[in-house]
Design a protein around this motif. Structure first.
Motif, PDB file in Angstrom:
ATOM      1  N   VAL A   1       0.843  -1.232   0.025  1.00 56.35           N
ATOM      2  CA  VAL A   1      -0.110  -0.157   0.016  1.00 56.35           C
ATOM      3  C   VAL A   1       0.848   1.092   0.074  1.00 56.35           C
ATOM      4  O   VAL A   1       0.526   2.179  -0.893  1.00 56.35           O
ATOM      5  CB  VAL A   1      -1.047  -0.086   1.258  1.00 56.35           C
ATOM      6  CG1 VAL A   1      -1.669   1.381   1.373  1.00 56.35           C
ATOM      7  CG2 VAL A   1      -2.161  -1.031   1.102  1.00 56.35           C
TER       8      VAL A   1
ATOM      9  N   GLN B   1      -3.773   1.836  -4.577  1.00 53.93           N
ATOM     10  CA  GLN B   1      -3.953   1.558  -2.962  1.00 53.93           C
ATOM     11  C   GLN B   1      -5.029   0.645  -2.745  1.00 53.93           C
ATOM     12  O   GLN B   1      -5.077  -0.130  -1.799  1.00 53.93           O
ATOM     13  CB  GLN B   1      -4.010   2.846  -2.377  1.00 53.93           C
ATOM     14  CG  GLN B   1      -4.211   2.776  -0.916  1.00 53.93           C
ATOM     15  CD  GLN B   1      -3.828   4.141  -0.110  1.00 53.93           C
ATOM     16  OE1 GLN B   1      -3.772   5.084  -0.778  1.00 53.93           O
ATOM     17  NE2 GLN B   1      -4.156   4.006   1.293  1.00 53.93           N
TER      18      GLN B   1
ATOM     19  N   MET C   1      -5.184  -2.822  -0.861  1.00 55.76           N
ATOM     20  CA  MET C   1      -5.953  -2.952   0.731  1.00 55.76           C
ATOM     21  C   MET C   1      -6.996  -3.919   0.523  1.00 55.76           C
ATOM     22  O   MET C   1      -7.269  -4.601   1.728  1.00 55.76           O
ATOM     23  CB  MET C   1      -6.443  -1.621   0.811  1.00 55.76           C
ATOM     24  CG  MET C   1      -5.368  -0.674   1.479  1.00 55.76           C
ATOM     25  SD  MET C   1      -6.100   0.887   1.864  1.00 55.76           S
ATOM     26  CE  MET C   1      -6.962   0.536   3.524  1.00 55.76           C
TER      27      MET C   1
END
Length: 522
Positions: free
Chosen positions: A424, A518, A522
Motif C-alpha cells: 500500500v 492503493q 488494501m
C-alpha cells in the motif's frame, strides 16, 4: 453520447469495483454498485453540460467530466479501511472507515444531483436512477451510522458545498468535475477532522504527525483564501503588497497555525519538529540525501530554461524531460519507505506546504520571486494546466504521498499489512513513479500500436506493467517488511487494471492512479 475511451474507462472502474467487492461483500457493496451505475449515467449529463457550456462554473475543457472514476475513490477507500481495521479488531477506525465511505457516497451523490438538476430538459431515466441509488445509500446509512456519525457526514457535505462555491469560482478551468470532487472532498474531510479533533483534544487520541498534516493542509488553504480576498482590493505585484504578504504570512503562521498545532500536540511545534527531524542518524542521512535530490531537480529546471533561452522562446519541455521529475521523486520516496516512513510522512507534508506557498507567490506575482517563478515554470506547462494555477507538480507530490498518509497504521500492529496490503505505501511509487513514467517514455519513443480512441500506446502500457512487476520484485528484495503471502496474482491484476486505466483516463493520472492501486492492494 459517450465516446469509446470514456466507455472503456468506465468499464475498467466497474471491474475494479467488482474486484474489491468479491473480496469484501456486505451491505455497503450494494451502495457502491448503485453509486457506480448512477454515476455512469450522470457522467453523460456532465459531459453534455461541459460541451454546451451549461455548467455553473468553468471546468477544465481538455478532458471529460471524470465523474465515475472520481465518485468511487473515497467510498472504496473507506470500505477497504473498514475491512482492514475490522480484521485487526480496531473498532474506532472500523467506524471511521464507515464514516469515510458514507461521506464519499453522499458527496458524489450531491454532485450527481447538481448535474441532473441543471440539465434541460430534466432527464427522467437518470433522475430515477439517482433517486434509487440515493434511497439505497440513505437507507444503509440510517441503519449503519450513529447520530453523531450522521452529523459528521453532513458537516463534511456542508463544508464541501461552501468550498466548491468559493474555490471553483476563484479558480476557473483548474479542475474537471471529477477532480473537484476528489480534491475538494478531501480538503472538506480534513477541515472537519481538524475541527473535530480540536474540540476533543482532551481525549489525547491521534499521532502528532497526523495533526501536523491536518493543520498544514487547513493552514495553507486558509492562507490562500485570505490573500485572494485581500488582493481583490490591492495590486499584488507591488513591493508594498509583497511586504504585506510576507508579514501577514508570518503573523498567521506564528499567531494562528502554531498555537493551533500547540493545542493539538501539547508541545512547542518548532521544537517538536526539530527534535523529530534529527532524532536518529538515519534521518540526518536521509535529509542530506533529499536535499541533494531537491538541488538536482532545481538544476534541471534552470538547465531547461537556459536551453529555452538559447534555442527558442516557444521551446517547451518534452514528455521525457518532465518525467525526470518522476524519477527524482521515486529516488526520494523509496529510501524513505524502506528506512523511515514517519520521516517521509512529515517531509511530504512540509513539501506540500512549501509547494502551495510557492504557487501563491507565483500566482500573486509576489516580489522578489513571483515573476521569476512564472518564467521558470511556464516551460513545463501542458494542456492540464489550463487554469490560473499550475497544479501538476502538486498532484505529483500528492500522488506519491497519499498512500503514505492514508496508510492505516493503527490497523497494522507490526507497521505493515499482510499480503498485497504490504505494498500500500508503495502505490504512488508503482503507479506514478514507475508505471506512468515508463509508459510515457516508451510509448512516446517506441510505441506504434495505439489504444482505440487515445494517444496512448499498447507498447507503453505493456512496458509499464512489466516495469511495475520488476519494481515489486525489487521491493521484496530490499524491504524485509513486505511479504506478499502468495498474493502475486492479485498484485498482477491490480497493476494491470490501473495501467489500463492510465491509458484511457483523461483525468489527472498522478492523483487518480495511486488511489486506485492503493484500494486494490488494501
Amino acid at each position: 453520447m459517450l465516446n469509446k475511451p470514456v466507455l472503456v474507462e468506465s468499464l475498467i472502474v466497474f471491474i475494479i469495483v467488482l474486484f474489491v467487492h468479491t473480496a469484501v461483500w456486505d451491505r455497503y457493496s450494494w451502495c457502491a454498485i448503485a453509486l457506480a451505475v448512477q454515476a455512469f449515467y450522470v457522467q453523460f449529463k456532465w459531459d453534455r453540460l461541459l460541451q454546451l457550456g451549461g455548467a455553473v462554473f468553468q471546468f477544465r475543457t481538455a478532458a471529460n467530466s471524470g465523474l465515475l472514476p472520481a465518485s468511487m475513490v473515497i467510498p472504496l477507500l473507506g470500505i477497504a479501511m473498514k475491512e482492514r481495521c475490522k480484521s485487526a479488531g480496531i473498532v474506532y477506525f472500523e467506524r471511521f472507515g464507515i464514516v469515510v465511505a458514507s461521506t464519499g457516497m453522499l458527496v458524489a451523490l450531491f454532485l450527481s444531483v447538481i448535474a441532473v438538476g441543471i440539465t434541460k430538459p430534466v432527464p427522467t431515466n437518470t433522475c430515477i436512477l439517482t433517486g434509487v441509488a440515493g434511497s439505497i445509500i440513505i437507507y444503509t446509512m440510517k441503519h449503519s451510522l450513529t447520530v453523531s456519525e450522521v452529523i459528521e457526514v453532513l458537516e463534511v457535505l456542508l463544508i464541501f458545498v461552501y468550498l466548491s462555491m468559493i474555490l471553483l469560482y476563484l479558480l476557473p478551468r483548474c479542475f474537471t468535475p471529477g477532480e473537484a470532487l476528489l480534491v475538494l472532498g478531501g480538503i472538506s474531510f480534513v477541515f472537519n477532522q481538524l475541527i473535530k479533533r480540536s474540540l476533543n483534544v482532551i481525549e489525547g487520541r491521534g499521532d502528532p504527525i497526523d495533526f501536523f498534516l491536518l493543520v498544514a493542509v487547513v493552514g495553507v488553504v486558509l492562507l490562500g483564501l485570505f490573500f485572494t480576498v485581500l488582493f481583490i482590493f490591492m495590486d499584488s505585484g507591488t513591493w508594498i503588497s509583497s511586504m504585506f504578504f510576507h508579514m501577514m504570512t508570518a503573523v498567521l503562521g506564528l499567531g494562528v497555525i502554531m498555537p493551533w498545532l500547540y493545542r493539538l500536540i501539547q508541545r512547542n511545534p518548532l521544537f517538536w519538529l526539530l527534535q523529530f527531524l534529527f532524532q536518529t542518524q538515519t534521518r540526518v542521512y536521509l535529509l542530506v540525501y533529499w536535499t541533494f535530490l531537491a538541488a538536482s531537480a532545481c538544476g534541471v529546471v534552470f538547465y531547461q530554461n537556459a536551453k529555452r533561452s538559447s534555442e527558442s522562446k516557444k521551446h517547451q519541455a518534452s514528455t521525457i524531460t518532465r518525467k525526470y521529475f518522476h524519477f527524482i521523486v521515486v529516488a526520494t520516496y523509496v529510501p524513505g519507505l524502506i528506512y523511515d516512513r514517519q520521516l517521509l510522512y512529515v517531509a511530504a507534508v512540509l513539501c506540500l506546504a512549501a509547494f502551495i506557498f510557492l504557487e501563491y507567490i507565483r500566482y500573486f506575482r509576489i516580489k522578489p520571486f513571483g515573476q521569476t517563478l512564472r518564467h521558470l515554470l511556464s516551460l513545463f506547462l501542458d494542456e492540464r494546466d489550463s487554469g490560473p494555477l499550475i497544479l501538476t507538480h502538486i498532484y505529483l507530490l500528492l500522488g506519491m504521498s497519499l498512500p503514505v498518509w492514508l496508510f492505516p497504521r493503527s490497523c497494522a500492529p507490526k507497521g505493515t499489512l499482510s499480503g498485497a496490503g504490504a505494498l500500500v505505501p508503495y502505490s504512488g511509487v508503482l503507479a506514478v513513479g514507475v508505471g506512468d513514467s515508463i509508459a510515457s517514455v516508451f510509448g512516446s519513443t517506441m510505441g506504434e500500436i495505439k489504444w482505440p480512441g487515445t494517444k496512448k500506446t499498447f507498447e507503453g502500457t505493456m512496458t509499464a506493467i512489466f516495469a511495475q512487476i520488476i519494481a515489486v520484485a525489487l521491493i521484496l528484495i530490499f524491504d524485509s517488511s513486505v511479504n506478499l503471502n502468495s498474493s502475486y496474482a492479485w498484485v498482477l491484476a491490480s497493476v494491470s487494471l490501473v495501467s489500463l486505466l492510465e491509458a484511457y483516463t483523461t483525468q489527472i493520472d498522478n492523483l487518480l492512479l495511486p488511489l486506485y492501486l492503493q484500494i486494490m492492494f488494501m
